[in-house]
Scaffold this motif. Structure first.
Motif, PDB file in Angstrom:
ATOM      1  N   UNK A   2       9.031   1.767  -0.529  1.00  0.00           N
ATOM      2  CA  UNK A   2       9.783   3.025  -0.616  1.00  0.00           C
ATOM      3  C   UNK A   2       9.135   4.117   0.222  1.00  0.00           C
ATOM      4  N   UNK A   3       7.802   4.129   0.234  1.00  0.00           N
ATOM      5  CA  UNK A   3       7.085   5.126   1.024  1.00  0.00           C
ATOM      6  C   UNK A   3       7.334   4.916   2.522  1.00  0.00           C
ATOM      7  N   UNK A   9       1.242  13.902  -1.227  1.00  0.00           N
ATOM      8  CA  UNK A   9       1.818  13.175  -2.363  1.00  0.00           C
ATOM      9  C   UNK A   9       1.261  11.760  -2.443  1.00  0.00           C
ATOM     10  N   UNK A  10       1.126  11.116  -1.269  1.00  0.00           N
ATOM     11  CA  UNK A  10       0.619   9.741  -1.262  1.00  0.00           C
ATOM     12  C   UNK A  10      -0.829   9.693  -1.738  1.00  0.00           C
ATOM     13  N   UNK A  54      10.001   6.561   7.631  1.00  0.00           N
ATOM     14  CA  UNK A  54      10.914   6.265   8.747  1.00  0.00           C
ATOM     15  C   UNK A  54      12.094   7.226   8.737  1.00  0.00           C
ATOM     16  N   UNK A  55      12.610   7.479   7.542  1.00  0.00           N
ATOM     17  CA  UNK A  55      13.765   8.380   7.427  1.00  0.00           C
ATOM     18  C   UNK A  55      13.394   9.801   7.844  1.00  0.00           C
ATOM     19  N   UNK A  56      12.228  10.269   7.389  1.00  0.00           N
ATOM     20  CA  UNK A  56      11.806  11.627   7.726  1.00  0.00           C
ATOM     21  C   UNK A  56      11.619  11.797   9.235  1.00  0.00           C
ATOM     22  N   UNK A  57      10.892  10.844   9.848  1.00  0.00           N
ATOM     23  CA  UNK A  57      10.644  10.932  11.283  1.00  0.00           C
ATOM     24  C   UNK A  57      11.959  10.819  12.053  1.00  0.00           C
ATOM     25  N   UNK A 106       5.124  -8.889  -4.819  1.00  0.00           N
ATOM     26  CA  UNK A 106       6.206  -8.459  -5.716  1.00  0.00           C
ATOM     27  C   UNK A 106       5.693  -7.527  -6.830  1.00  0.00           C
ATOM     28  N   UNK A 107       4.599  -6.853  -6.574  1.00  0.00           N
ATOM     29  CA  UNK A 107       4.036  -5.945  -7.582  1.00  0.00           C
ATOM     30  C   UNK A 107       4.661  -4.557  -7.456  1.00  0.00           C
ATOM     31  N   UNK A 108       4.372  -3.720  -8.455  1.00  0.00           N
ATOM     32  CA  UNK A 108       4.877  -2.340  -8.435  1.00  0.00           C
ATOM     33  C   UNK A 108       4.284  -1.560  -7.266  1.00  0.00           C
ATOM     34  N   UNK A 109       3.031  -1.861  -6.923  1.00  0.00           N
ATOM     35  CA  UNK A 109       2.388  -1.179  -5.805  1.00  0.00           C
ATOM     36  C   UNK A 109       3.097  -1.503  -4.491  1.00  0.00           C
ATOM     37  N   UNK A 110       3.481  -2.783  -4.315  1.00  0.00           N
ATOM     38  CA  UNK A 110       4.192  -3.172  -3.095  1.00  0.00           C
ATOM     39  C   UNK A 110       5.546  -2.461  -3.007  1.00  0.00           C
TER      40      UNK A 110
END
Length: 361
Positions: A154-155, A214-215, A160-163, A145-149
């Motif tokens: 979102x990444x 970006x990542x 998935x959306x892009x592909x 439940x961290x900000x990194x997770x």
């Protein structure tokens, strides 16, 4: 008010506001903690693999077609014996290897290249060590439940959306041709769908590579943030690198004592001791086989000078008083090193005097 100021200074010293030092970066690298994006690996892998499929498609098709032709034209007529079965299995394995090996080789090269591009050459076994802290359910929940997770979630949705969008767009553009493939031969249809699949793979790989830039930028920012140091950490690091001041002082004192002891052992072999007469003492020796010029075997001021003169007196080494020469030799000469050229004449006169005195004695 005083206690409040001290507390504020303490907390300020513990804040991770400073950039990591080179030593901290090296230590974290040894532990395997480096900025790295898996999207770079995925993008490179897809790009090179689909590129290889695009270039080697004809070769792979010919090999697979040859396998089917051989199976239905020759193998089908063979007797089903152990020897014949083994022979067919070996031949088929070799043919399949010819198809798979280039793709596997490209995949390995892509994996190595993407990692070298991000991390460079690094060998460490730290990440493989068993760490029971990783089994802590509380820390595990914090990671989930961290900000990194949340960023990783979102990444993943973005990827998935892009592909999905790219794949749908390519299919939509070519939908009319796809419908017409039912009226074409199997060979033409397979070639068409193979080309469409390769285009979708290459387009998706390029999109992932753009996203990976970006990542990787984010991963590098997050890594720099995690390895930040407080001012106290930097001071502690410098202290550990330089050592405890008390220990360093003791080591230096021990070195001085050893150096003084070694000097004193050389004084009995000196030809002359030039003095100030009270504050400076320089023991000179001339040995033609060792050096072309006279060299200093011991030197000291105050207490050490008194010890040098005492040892010289005990061993019948002649002492000559020459105040300016003693001061200059002490400032411009090093132990076990020849004297400077500017002192040749003055020291030669002293040695000549000493040799004459020894001859008379």
């Amino acid at each position: 008010m005083l206690y409040l100021n001290l507390d504020l200074q303490y907390f300020a010293a513990d804040e991770k506001t400073e950039e990591a030092t080179p030593k901290k970066r090296q230590d974290t690298r040894k532990k395997g903690q480096v900025p790295k994006s898996q999207d770079v690996n995925t993008g490179f892998l897809l790009l090179l693999v689909f590129g290889a499929l695009f270039l080697l498609g004809g070769y792979m098709k010919g090999t697979m077609t040859g396998m089917y032709e051989l199976a239905f034209s020759e193998y089908i007529h063979r007797d089903l014996t152990q020897k014949q079965t083994h022979s067919m299995f070996v031949e088929m394995t070799i043919e399949i290897t010819k198809v798979i090996a280039p793709i596997m080789g490209v995949a390995i090269v892509a994996g190595l290249a993407s990692n070298l591009l991000q991390v460079g050459i690094m060998f460490t076994g730290e990440p493989l060590k068993v760490d029971l802290k990783k089994l802590d359910p509380i820390k595990g929940a914090k990671r989930i439940f961290s900000a990194r997770a949340l960023v990783e979630l979102l990444k993943s949705l973005l990827k998935i959306s892009m592909v999905g969008v790219i794949t749908f767009a390519i299919i939509w553009v070519n939908k009319d041709q796809m419908l017409m493939m039912s009226q074409k031969s199997v060979e033409v249809a397979l070639a068409f769908f193979g080309t469409i699949t390769t285009i979708m793979g290459l387009a998706s790989a390029l999109a992932l590579l753009i996203l990976s830039v970006l990542d990787y930028t984010y991963q590098r920012y997050d890594h720099e943030k995690n390895i930040r140091m407080s001012k106290k950490d930097i001071k502690d690091e410098h202290k550990n690198m330089e050592g405890d001041p008390q220990i360093k002082a003791k080591i230096k004192e021990k070195q001085r004592q050893m150096s003084a002891s070694r000097m004193m052992s050389e004084v009995p072999d000196a030809d002359v001791v030039i003095t100030n007469p009270t504050h400076y003492a320089i023991a000179i020796k001339y040995e033609e086989s060792k050096s072309e010029a006279p060299f200093v075997v011991a030197k000291g001021v105050d207490f050490l000078a008194l010890k040098i003169k005492e040892v010289a007196r005990s061993n019948d080494v002649i002492t000559v008083e020459n105040r300016p020469l003693a001061r200059s030799l002490y400032q411009h000469s090093e132990i076990d090193q020849p004297i400077d050229e500017q002192f040749y004449k003055a020291v030669a006169e002293v040695l000549a005097y000493v040799y004459q005195l020894e001859k008379k004695m």
